[in-house]
Design an enzyme around this catalytic site. Sequence first.
Site, PDB file in Angstrom:
ATOM      1  N   GLY A   7       0.647  -0.920  -0.207  1.00 14.26           N
ATOM      2  CA  GLY A   7      -0.075   0.110   0.400  1.00 14.26           C
ATOM      3  C   GLY A   7       0.766   1.361   0.226  1.00 14.26           C
ATOM      4  O   GLY A   7       0.201   2.221   0.597  1.00 14.26           O
ATOM      5  N   ASN A  48       1.612   2.753  -2.707  1.00  8.01           N
ATOM      6  CA  ASN A  48       1.092   3.986  -3.713  1.00  8.01           C
ATOM      7  C   ASN A  48      -0.340   4.824  -2.984  1.00  8.01           C
ATOM      8  O   ASN A  48      -0.591   5.732  -2.832  1.00  8.01           O
ATOM      9  CB  ASN A  48       0.475   3.161  -4.817  1.00  8.01           C
ATOM     10  CG  ASN A  48       1.628   3.540  -5.683  1.00  8.01           C
ATOM     11  OD1 ASN A  48       1.774   4.255  -6.289  1.00  8.01           O
ATOM     12  ND2 ASN A  48       2.223   2.579  -5.973  1.00  8.01           N
ATOM     13  N   ARG A 104     -15.820 -17.411  -8.378  1.00 11.91           N
ATOM     14  CA  ARG A 104     -15.322 -15.779  -9.001  1.00 11.91           C
ATOM     15  C   ARG A 104     -16.424 -15.369  -9.384  1.00 11.91           C
ATOM     16  O   ARG A 104     -15.969 -14.102  -9.020  1.00 11.91           O
ATOM     17  CB  ARG A 104     -13.682 -16.430 -10.389  1.00 11.91           C
ATOM     18  CG  ARG A 104     -13.315 -15.304 -10.855  1.00 11.91           C
ATOM     19  CD  ARG A 104     -12.118 -15.143  -9.714  1.00 11.91           C
ATOM     20  NE  ARG A 104     -11.004 -14.249  -9.844  1.00 11.91           N
ATOM     21  CZ  ARG A 104     -10.014 -13.465  -9.366  1.00 11.91           C
ATOM     22  NH1 ARG A 104      -9.698 -14.826  -7.812  1.00 11.91           N
ATOM     23  NH2 ARG A 104      -9.739 -12.784  -9.075  1.00 11.91           N
ATOM     24  N   ASN A 153      -5.558   2.629 -13.351  1.00 10.22           N
ATOM     25  CA  ASN A 153      -4.230   1.776 -12.835  1.00 10.22           C
ATOM     26  C   ASN A 153      -3.446   1.759 -12.424  1.00 10.22           C
ATOM     27  O   ASN A 153      -2.628   3.173 -13.518  1.00 10.22           O
ATOM     28  CB  ASN A 153      -4.897   0.168 -13.773  1.00 10.22           C
ATOM     29  CG  ASN A 153      -3.715  -0.589 -13.256  1.00 10.22           C
ATOM     30  OD1 ASN A 153      -3.409  -1.283 -11.933  1.00 10.22           O
ATOM     31  ND2 ASN A 153      -2.738  -1.408 -14.120  1.00 10.22           N
ATOM     32  N   HIS A 162       0.784   1.153 -13.823  1.00 14.17           N
ATOM     33  CA  HIS A 162       1.137  -0.030 -13.443  1.00 14.17           C
ATOM     34  C   HIS A 162       2.876   0.227 -13.294  1.00 14.17           C
ATOM     35  O   HIS A 162       3.495   1.146 -13.785  1.00 14.17           O
ATOM     36  CB  HIS A 162       1.803  -1.060 -14.911  1.00 14.17           C
ATOM     37  CG  HIS A 162       1.807  -1.862 -15.628  1.00 14.17           C
ATOM     38  ND1 HIS A 162       1.502  -2.880 -15.003  1.00 14.17           N
ATOM     39  CD2 HIS A 162       3.069  -2.131 -15.997  1.00 14.17           C
ATOM     40  CE1 HIS A 162       2.477  -4.052 -15.312  1.00 14.17           C
ATOM     41  NE2 HIS A 162       3.132  -3.434 -15.987  1.00 14.17           N
ATOM     42  N   ASP A 205     -10.126  -0.388 -18.943  1.00 14.31           N
ATOM     43  CA  ASP A 205     -10.722  -1.707 -20.267  1.00 14.31           C
ATOM     44  C   ASP A 205     -10.616  -3.067 -20.152  1.00 14.31           C
ATOM     45  O   ASP A 205     -10.287  -3.189 -19.620  1.00 14.31           O
ATOM     46  CB  ASP A 205     -10.180  -1.019 -21.954  1.00 14.31           C
ATOM     47  CG  ASP A 205      -8.895  -1.711 -22.396  1.00 14.31           C
ATOM     48  OD1 ASP A 205      -8.842  -2.337 -21.394  1.00 14.31           O
ATOM     49  OD2 ASP A 205      -8.708  -1.137 -23.589  1.00 14.31           O
ATOM     50  N   GLY A 207      -9.068  -5.441 -22.049  1.00 13.27           N
ATOM     51  CA  GLY A 207      -7.847  -6.186 -21.551  1.00 13.27           C
ATOM     52  C   GLY A 207      -7.036  -5.589 -20.689  1.00 13.27           C
ATOM     53  O   GLY A 207      -7.374  -5.432 -19.687  1.00 13.27           O
ATOM     54  N   ASP A 217      -3.564  -4.150 -19.277  1.00 12.60           N
ATOM     55  CA  ASP A 217      -2.470  -2.814 -19.298  1.00 12.60           C
ATOM     56  C   ASP A 217      -2.756  -2.428 -20.940  1.00 12.60           C
ATOM     57  O   ASP A 217      -2.085  -2.138 -21.330  1.00 12.60           O
ATOM     58  CB  ASP A 217      -0.743  -3.504 -19.416  1.00 12.60           C
ATOM     59  CG  ASP A 217      -1.480  -3.691 -17.133  1.00 12.60           C
ATOM     60  OD1 ASP A 217      -2.111  -3.767 -16.648  1.00 12.60           O
ATOM     61  OD2 ASP A 217      -0.804  -4.925 -17.312  1.00 12.60           O
TER      62      ASP A 217
HETATM   63  C1  GAR Z   1       3.878  -1.480  -7.430  1.00 12.61           C
HETATM   64  O1  GAR Z   1       4.645  -1.347  -7.834  1.00 12.61           O
HETATM   65  C2  GAR Z   1       2.137  -0.829  -8.479  1.00 12.61           C
HETATM   66  O2  GAR Z   1       2.624  -0.559  -9.881  1.00 12.61           O
HETATM   67  C3  GAR Z   1       2.766  -2.511  -8.953  1.00 12.61           C
HETATM   68  O3  GAR Z   1       2.343  -3.036  -7.843  1.00 12.61           O
HETATM   69  C4  GAR Z   1       2.980  -2.085  -6.346  1.00 12.61           C
HETATM   70  C5  GAR Z   1       2.120  -2.268  -5.143  1.00 12.61           C
HETATM   71  O4  GAR Z   1       2.438  -1.877  -4.196  1.00 12.61           O
HETATM   72  N1  GAR Z   1       1.377  -3.101  -9.600  1.00 12.61           N
HETATM   73  C6  GAR Z   1       0.898  -3.634 -11.474  1.00 12.61           C
HETATM   74  O5  GAR Z   1       2.102  -4.879 -11.163  1.00 12.61           O
HETATM   75  C7  GAR Z   1      -0.173  -4.070 -11.265  1.00 12.61           C
HETATM   76  N2  GAR Z   1       0.054  -4.735 -12.412  1.00 12.61           N
HETATM   77  P1  GAR Z   1       2.368  -1.401  -2.989  1.00 12.61           P
HETATM   78  O6  GAR Z   1       1.257  -2.127  -3.184  1.00 12.61           O
HETATM   79  O7  GAR Z   1       3.396  -0.649  -2.180  1.00 12.61           O
HETATM   80  O8  GAR Z   1       1.644   0.523  -3.748  1.00 12.61           O
END
Ligand code: GAR
Length: 206
Positions: free
Chosen positions: A11, A13, A65, A107, A109, A146, A148, A150
Amino acid sequence: MKIAVLVSGGGTNLQAIIDKIADGTITNTEIALVIANNQGAFALERAAKAGIPAECISPKNFASRDEFNVALTNRLVESGVDLIVLAGFLVNIPPMMVEKFPNKIINIHPSLIPSFCGKGFYGLHVHEGVLARGVKVTGATVHFVDDGTDTGPIILQKAVNVEQGDDPKTLQLRVMEQAEWNILPQAIDMIANGKVSVVDGHVIIE
Ligand code: GAR
């Protein structure tokens, strides 16, 4: 603007969003809800510490799911949020949710899309792929979600250098510090202030 932040792990981010709302870098924005897909996510503790309503909706608690997808989507609809932020949410977003929230899910990435993205590229695996290929520049991307993986319209990208001697963890931290923790809050602020639109599948920023 009311947002929901969806998380799976540490977490950091989410923390960047909390901090940047608190210091006024992100305006017109309230985190109404944090949802994790696993009870152990440290992100849930970060939310609790900040006084933000947080809950776990785990696929493990549903018979299928599909039932999980319906529960998650319904919870977000009933919460009345304007934007859903996937901040390290490592769950495939069901088409049903994309349909209910068109260009209202973003999102982060940890690469420069379209490199090192799609199926299997998440978390540390992205940085392992970058190091295995030997590219010299990587980064992060914020995009709309969307149908897909990414593939949605790109909102912001930031490049980050790969350094000699990097391992996946040192590279992950640099990408977070130099890119993710800045461009995700920045994208939220721009959306909250009506500066982002999607025209013919491409993002236009005012
Ligand atoms: C981050 O680096 C994020 O960009 C990545 O997971 C991590 C989560 O870190 N997301 C992906 O790879 C999505 N495809 P966090 O929980 O410390 O924010």
